[in-house]
Design a protein around this motif. Structure first.
Motif, short mmCIF file in Angstrom:
data_model
loop_
_atom_site.label_atom_id
_atom_site.label_comp_id
_atom_site.label_asym_id
_atom_site.label_seq_id
_atom_site.Cartn_x
_atom_site.Cartn_y
_atom_site.Cartn_z
N SER A 55 0.88 -1.17 -0.13
CA SER A 55 0.09 0.06 -0.04
C SER A 55 0.76 1.16 0.23
N VAL A 58 2.12 1.85 -3.60
CA VAL A 58 0.95 2.46 -4.43
C VAL A 58 0.86 3.84 -4.10
N VAL A 59 0.87 4.11 -2.82
CA VAL A 59 0.47 5.77 -2.67
C VAL A 59 1.72 6.51 -2.99
N ALA A 62 2.71 5.08 -7.68
CA ALA A 62 1.59 5.15 -8.39
C ALA A 62 0.70 6.48 -8.66
N GLU A 63 0.30 6.54 -9.82
CA GLU A 63 -0.70 7.55 -10.06
C GLU A 63 -1.81 7.41 -9.34
N SER A 64 -2.60 8.30 -8.92
CA SER A 64 -3.79 8.37 -7.84
C SER A 64 -4.90 7.70 -8.61
N ASN A 66 -4.46 4.95 -10.30
CA ASN A 66 -4.25 3.61 -10.65
C ASN A 66 -4.45 3.02 -9.12
N TRP A 67 -4.57 3.79 -8.12
CA TRP A 67 -4.57 3.07 -6.57
C TRP A 67 -5.53 2.05 -6.52
N GLY A 70 -4.12 -1.17 -7.23
CA GLY A 70 -2.88 -1.64 -6.15
C GLY A 70 -3.85 -2.13 -5.06
N PHE A 71 -4.79 -1.46 -4.64
CA PHE A 71 -5.52 -1.92 -3.49
C PHE A 71 -6.22 -3.30 -3.61
N ALA A 114 -1.53 3.11 3.54
CA ALA A 114 -1.96 4.43 2.86
C ALA A 114 -1.92 5.68 3.65
#
Length: 153
Positions: A55, A58-59, A62-64, A66-67, A70-71, A114
Protein backbone atom coordinates in the motif's frame (compact mmCIF):
# COMPACT_ATOMS: atom_id res chain seq x y z
CA UNK A 1 1.78 12.08 21.29
CA UNK A 2 -0.27 12.55 18.13
CA UNK A 3 1.73 15.65 17.18
CA UNK A 4 4.91 13.57 17.27
CA UNK A 5 3.25 10.87 15.17
CA UNK A 6 1.98 13.35 12.59
CA UNK A 7 5.41 15.02 12.48
CA UNK A 8 7.06 11.68 11.80
CA UNK A 9 4.38 10.84 9.24
CA UNK A 10 5.29 14.01 7.33
CA UNK A 11 9.08 13.39 7.51
CA UNK A 12 9.23 9.64 6.85
CA UNK A 13 5.82 8.03 6.37
CA UNK A 14 7.14 4.53 5.73
CA UNK A 15 9.02 4.53 9.05
CA UNK A 16 5.70 5.18 10.78
CA UNK A 17 3.20 3.10 8.83
CA UNK A 18 5.13 -0.19 8.82
CA UNK A 19 5.50 -0.37 12.63
CA UNK A 20 1.84 0.61 13.03
CA UNK A 21 0.88 -2.21 10.65
CA UNK A 22 3.11 -4.55 12.65
CA UNK A 23 1.29 -3.52 15.84
CA UNK A 24 -2.13 -4.05 14.25
CA UNK A 25 -1.11 -7.49 12.97
CA UNK A 26 0.38 -8.32 16.36
CA UNK A 27 -2.85 -7.46 18.17
CA UNK A 28 -5.07 -9.42 15.80
CA UNK A 29 -2.62 -12.32 15.58
CA UNK A 30 -2.33 -12.58 19.34
CA UNK A 31 -6.07 -13.17 19.61
CA UNK A 32 -5.87 -15.94 16.98
CA UNK A 33 -2.79 -17.47 18.65
CA UNK A 34 -4.40 -17.52 22.11
CA UNK A 35 -7.45 -19.31 20.68
CA UNK A 36 -5.31 -21.85 18.81
CA UNK A 37 -6.55 -20.89 15.32
CA UNK A 38 -4.52 -21.45 12.18
CA UNK A 39 -4.19 -17.75 11.31
CA UNK A 40 -1.64 -17.30 14.00
CA UNK A 41 0.58 -14.52 15.22
CA UNK A 42 3.35 -14.59 12.61
CA UNK A 43 0.94 -14.94 9.71
CA UNK A 44 -1.13 -11.95 10.85
CA UNK A 45 1.95 -9.78 11.41
CA UNK A 46 3.46 -10.75 8.06
CA UNK A 47 0.23 -10.20 6.11
CA UNK A 48 -0.42 -6.85 7.80
CA UNK A 49 3.12 -5.57 7.20
CA UNK A 50 3.16 -6.84 3.61
CA UNK A 51 -0.18 -5.18 2.87
CA UNK A 52 1.17 -1.96 4.39
CA UNK A 53 4.36 -2.17 2.33
CA UNK A 54 2.44 -2.75 -0.89
CA UNK A 55 0.00 0.00 0.00
CA UNK A 56 2.89 2.35 0.80
CA UNK A 57 4.35 1.65 -2.65
CA UNK A 58 0.96 2.27 -4.27
CA UNK A 59 0.43 5.68 -2.66
CA UNK A 60 4.03 6.83 -3.15
CA UNK A 61 4.81 5.44 -6.59
CA UNK A 62 1.59 4.97 -8.56
CA UNK A 63 -0.63 7.57 -10.15
CA UNK A 64 -3.66 8.20 -7.96
CA UNK A 65 -5.87 7.02 -10.82
CA UNK A 66 -4.23 3.56 -10.46
CA UNK A 67 -4.58 3.24 -6.68
CA UNK A 68 -7.72 1.11 -6.97
CA UNK A 69 -5.76 -1.47 -8.95
CA UNK A 70 -3.07 -1.62 -6.29
CA UNK A 71 -5.49 -1.94 -3.38
CA UNK A 72 -7.58 -4.45 -5.30
CA UNK A 73 -4.48 -6.57 -5.91
CA UNK A 74 -3.76 -6.62 -2.18
CA UNK A 75 -7.33 -7.76 -1.42
CA UNK A 76 -7.23 -10.38 -4.16
CA UNK A 77 -3.87 -11.79 -3.09
CA UNK A 78 -4.95 -12.16 0.51
CA UNK A 79 -8.22 -13.69 -0.69
CA UNK A 80 -6.17 -16.51 -2.21
CA UNK A 81 -4.30 -16.99 1.07
CA UNK A 82 -7.59 -17.09 2.94
CA UNK A 83 -9.05 -19.61 0.52
CA UNK A 84 -6.24 -21.96 1.48
CA UNK A 85 -7.34 -21.80 5.11
CA UNK A 86 -10.90 -22.96 4.45
CA UNK A 87 -11.43 -26.71 4.72
CA UNK A 88 -14.54 -28.83 4.18
CA UNK A 89 -14.96 -31.98 6.22
CA UNK A 90 -18.27 -33.63 5.36
CA UNK A 91 -21.01 -31.16 6.23
CA UNK A 92 -18.61 -29.08 8.36
CA UNK A 93 -16.69 -26.11 6.99
CA UNK A 94 -13.76 -24.85 9.04
CA UNK A 95 -11.46 -21.87 8.73
CA UNK A 96 -13.92 -19.30 7.39
CA UNK A 97 -13.57 -16.95 10.37
CA UNK A 98 -9.79 -17.30 10.24
CA UNK A 99 -9.79 -16.50 6.51
CA UNK A 100 -12.07 -13.51 7.11
CA UNK A 101 -9.81 -12.32 9.92
CA UNK A 102 -6.80 -12.59 7.62
CA UNK A 103 -8.60 -10.47 5.05
CA UNK A 104 -9.30 -7.86 7.72
CA UNK A 105 -5.65 -8.02 8.79
CA UNK A 106 -4.69 -7.11 5.22
CA UNK A 107 -7.24 -4.29 5.20
CA UNK A 108 -5.72 -2.84 8.38
CA UNK A 109 -2.26 -3.09 6.84
CA UNK A 110 -3.40 -1.49 3.59
CA UNK A 111 -5.03 1.33 5.53
CA UNK A 112 -1.84 1.91 7.53
CA UNK A 113 0.26 1.89 4.36
CA UNK A 114 -2.10 4.42 2.78
CA UNK A 115 -1.50 6.76 5.76
CA UNK A 116 -5.00 6.10 7.15
CA UNK A 117 -3.73 5.37 10.65
CA UNK A 118 -7.06 5.89 12.43
CA UNK A 119 -8.79 3.57 9.96
CA UNK A 120 -6.10 0.90 10.50
CA UNK A 121 -6.53 1.10 14.26
CA UNK A 122 -10.33 1.06 13.97
CA UNK A 123 -10.26 -2.02 11.76
CA UNK A 124 -8.01 -3.68 14.34
CA UNK A 125 -10.35 -2.81 17.22
CA UNK A 126 -13.45 -3.93 15.32
CA UNK A 127 -11.85 -7.25 14.35
CA UNK A 128 -10.75 -7.86 17.94
CA UNK A 129 -14.24 -6.98 19.14
CA UNK A 130 -15.88 -9.26 16.61
CA UNK A 131 -13.59 -12.19 17.40
CA UNK A 132 -13.74 -11.74 21.18
CA UNK A 133 -17.37 -10.67 21.71
CA UNK A 134 -19.21 -12.47 18.93
CA UNK A 135 -17.54 -15.85 19.46
CA UNK A 136 -19.31 -16.55 22.79
CA UNK A 137 -22.61 -15.45 21.25
CA UNK A 138 -21.99 -17.82 18.34
CA UNK A 139 -21.22 -20.71 20.70
CA UNK A 140 -24.36 -19.99 22.72
CA UNK A 141 -26.49 -19.90 19.56
CA UNK A 142 -25.04 -23.23 18.35
CA UNK A 143 -25.72 -24.87 21.70
CA UNK A 144 -29.25 -23.55 21.68
CA UNK A 145 -29.77 -24.79 18.12
CA UNK A 146 -28.43 -28.23 19.07
CA UNK A 147 -30.69 -28.34 22.12
CA UNK A 148 -33.71 -27.33 20.02
CA UNK A 149 -32.89 -30.02 17.45
CA UNK A 150 -32.53 -32.64 20.21
CA UNK A 151 -35.94 -31.60 21.61
CA UNK A 152 -37.50 -32.37 18.23
CA UNK A 153 -38.11 -28.84 16.96
Amino acid sequence: MLDWLYGMLERDPTAVVLPIACLCGLLMGTERELRGHRGQLRVCVLVCVAAAAFSDLVVTRAESSNWANGFGSIAQGVGFLGAGLIMKDGATVRGVSTAATLWCVAAAGAAAGAREIVAALLVTLIVLGANLVLRPINIWARRRQTADTADGE
